[in-house]
Design an enzyme around this catalytic site. Structure first.
Site, PDB file in Angstrom:
ATOM      1  N   THR A 225       0.986  -1.031  -0.068  1.00  0.00           N
ATOM      2  CA  THR A 225       0.113   0.033  -0.047  1.00  0.00           C
ATOM      3  C   THR A 225       0.957   1.093  -0.143  1.00  0.00           C
ATOM      4  OG1 THR A 225      -1.540  -1.218   1.568  1.00  0.00           O
ATOM      5  CG2 THR A 225      -1.883   1.255   1.371  1.00  0.00           C
ATOM      6  N   VAL A 254     -12.632  -5.878  -0.671  1.00  0.00           N
ATOM      7  CA  VAL A 254     -12.113  -4.669  -0.327  1.00  0.00           C
ATOM      8  C   VAL A 254     -11.294  -4.588   1.173  1.00  0.00           C
ATOM      9  CG1 VAL A 254     -12.894  -2.058   0.199  1.00  0.00           C
ATOM     10  CG2 VAL A 254     -14.027  -3.595  -1.642  1.00  0.00           C
ATOM     11  N   GLY A 255     -10.300  -4.070   1.136  1.00  0.00           N
ATOM     12  CA  GLY A 255      -9.368  -4.014   2.345  1.00  0.00           C
ATOM     13  C   GLY A 255      -9.600  -2.634   3.213  1.00  0.00           C
ATOM     14  N   ASP A 256      -8.708  -2.374   3.862  1.00  0.00           N
ATOM     15  CA  ASP A 256      -8.952  -1.217   5.096  1.00  0.00           C
ATOM     16  C   ASP A 256      -8.661   0.097   4.389  1.00  0.00           C
ATOM     17  OD1 ASP A 256      -6.069  -2.340   4.854  1.00  0.00           O
ATOM     18  OD2 ASP A 256      -5.894  -0.805   6.296  1.00  0.00           O
ATOM     19  N   GLY A 277      -1.103  -3.085   5.653  1.00  0.00           N
ATOM     20  CA  GLY A 277      -1.068  -4.573   6.326  1.00  0.00           C
ATOM     21  C   GLY A 277      -2.225  -5.320   5.870  1.00  0.00           C
ATOM     22  N   THR A 278      -2.465  -6.405   6.636  1.00  0.00           N
ATOM     23  CA  THR A 278      -3.489  -7.245   6.042  1.00  0.00           C
ATOM     24  C   THR A 278      -4.913  -6.606   6.471  1.00  0.00           C
ATOM     25  OG1 THR A 278      -2.303  -9.164   6.872  1.00  0.00           O
ATOM     26  CG2 THR A 278      -4.556  -9.530   6.410  1.00  0.00           C
ATOM     27  N   GLY A 279      -5.514  -6.199   5.505  1.00  0.00           N
ATOM     28  CA  GLY A 279      -6.701  -5.198   5.661  1.00  0.00           C
ATOM     29  C   GLY A 279      -7.829  -5.788   6.719  1.00  0.00           C
TER      30      GLY A 279
END
Length: 361
Positions: A225, A254-256, A277-279
């Site tokens: 990101t 969709v992630g964070d 990071g891992t969303g």
């Protein structure tokens, strides 16, 4: 009996929509600008990084940082700085955003982005766009030119086109390295490999180092990101984040990054945060907003709040990644629980600090 009524009227006027409730600056007061950026977190180790790759990342982090610094030094807003630097990183194939974005399991580049103004809590976000060259500019357009906070998919792309943003063919985002990352990932999972995207260059007969540059750990951009937080001379802060998501992510994931409060947040009363990071874990913990809340309501320092969330709360639920943050005093921090995070920061009159590995300051 009239005094309470007067007080009530005063309160109502103070809350009138459009009133900038969160601006911290005084009229005529000038603040020193400051900026922090990241280019993703993950398994970033010296053992997986050759000299050419390391030099390329450091140079591009420096360039992105300078774009934000130049904008702020000329009196530009924190929002302007966020957009300028992230636009550059979206065009840089080293980073998992825009032209360097990873591919979904269906063989597409689906881009997410968000931006937020700490002076008034206005925000804009987009998810799953495929034709807009600069998702960060589209997120800002959503914030400034629509009544909404988030748009997604083809509707978001249509909104971009209607507002004069630069549109491209989806193949514009194709890079051979990211495509081969997808092929390797799907092979390991035993899943089918989708057709090569329309408009992409022909399949190379040999994967040369130039096509695959930079050569790095396959996990280096697992959480890729880009993001930036800034403080301008007017004393306002802003945050922005842009990403291609996870390699081989499922359709519609969709992630964070575009979720306000999870991967992106800014409030002059506390701080501005951008995460990587891992969303799924960042969403569950509302990482960005939680850091700001710890500063605002518990009186923690910015570093204490960042470490509490990233090093303890996030780690406790086995989430990984990192954040950058800034406040209206000019405090600039980062915190990550991965092997590394591409990062840089500078304040007015200071020297740039650039880091990649965990053992760097």
């Amino acid at each position: 009996m009239r005094k309470p009524a007067i007080l009530l009227c005063t309160c109502v006027l103070a809350l009138t929509p459009g009133t900038p409730r969160f601006a911290q600056q005084s009229v005529g007061e000038s603040h020193k600008w400051a900026v922090v950026l990241h280019g993703g977190a993950g398994v970033i180790e010296r053992s997986h990084m050759d000299a050419k790759t390391e030099a390329a990342y450091r140079a591009d982090l420096q360039t992105a940082l300078q774009k934000a610094a130049d904008t702020l030094d000329k009196g530009g807003s924190a929002l302007d700085a966020v957009e300028a630097a992230i636009r550059y990183m979206e065009d840089d194939p080293l980073f998992n955003a825009g032209r360097g974005a990873v591919f979904t399991a269906a063989g597409k580049n689906e881009l997410d982005s968000a931006i937020m103004d700490g002076s008034n809590l206005k925000a804009g976000a987009v998810a799953g766009v495929t034709r807009t060259r600069h998702p960060i500019s589209l997120a800002r357009a959503v914030m400034e030119k629509s009544p909404h906070v988030m748009l997604e998919g083809s509707g978001a792309d249509d909104f971009a086109a209607a507002n004069g943003l630069e549109m491209v063919n989806p193949s514009f985002f194709f890079t051979e390295r990211r495509w081969q990352n997808l092929v390797d990932d799907l092979k390991q999972q035993g899943k089918p490999i989708p057709p090569r995207p329309a408009g992409a260059p022909p399949e190379p007969k040999k994967l040369t180092s130039d096509l695959m540059f930079p050569i790095e750990s396959p996990e280096a951009h697992k959480f890729g990101t880009v993001g930036l937080v800034a403080l301008d001379k007017q004393g306002n802060i802003a945050a922005g984040t842009s990403t291609g998501g996870l390699t081989a992510k499922m359709w519609g994931r969709v992630g964070d990054s575009p979720i306000i409060g999870a991967g992106t947040y800014a409030d002059n009363r506390s701080c501005a945060v951008s995460g990587t990071g891992t969303g799924e874990y960042f969403i569950r913990l509302t990482v960005a907003r939680t850091i700001c809340a710890l500063v605002q309501y518990k009186g923690m320092t910015l570093q204490e709040a960042a470490d509490e969330v990233v090093q303890h709360q996030l780690t406790d639920i086995k989430g990984d990644g990192g954040i950058i943050a800034i406040d209206t005093k000019g405090d600039m921090v980062w915190s990550f629980n991965t092997e590394g995070m591409y990062r840089a920061r500078i304040s007015e009159g200071g020297k740039p600090e650039i880091g990649m590995y965990k053992d760097e300051k």
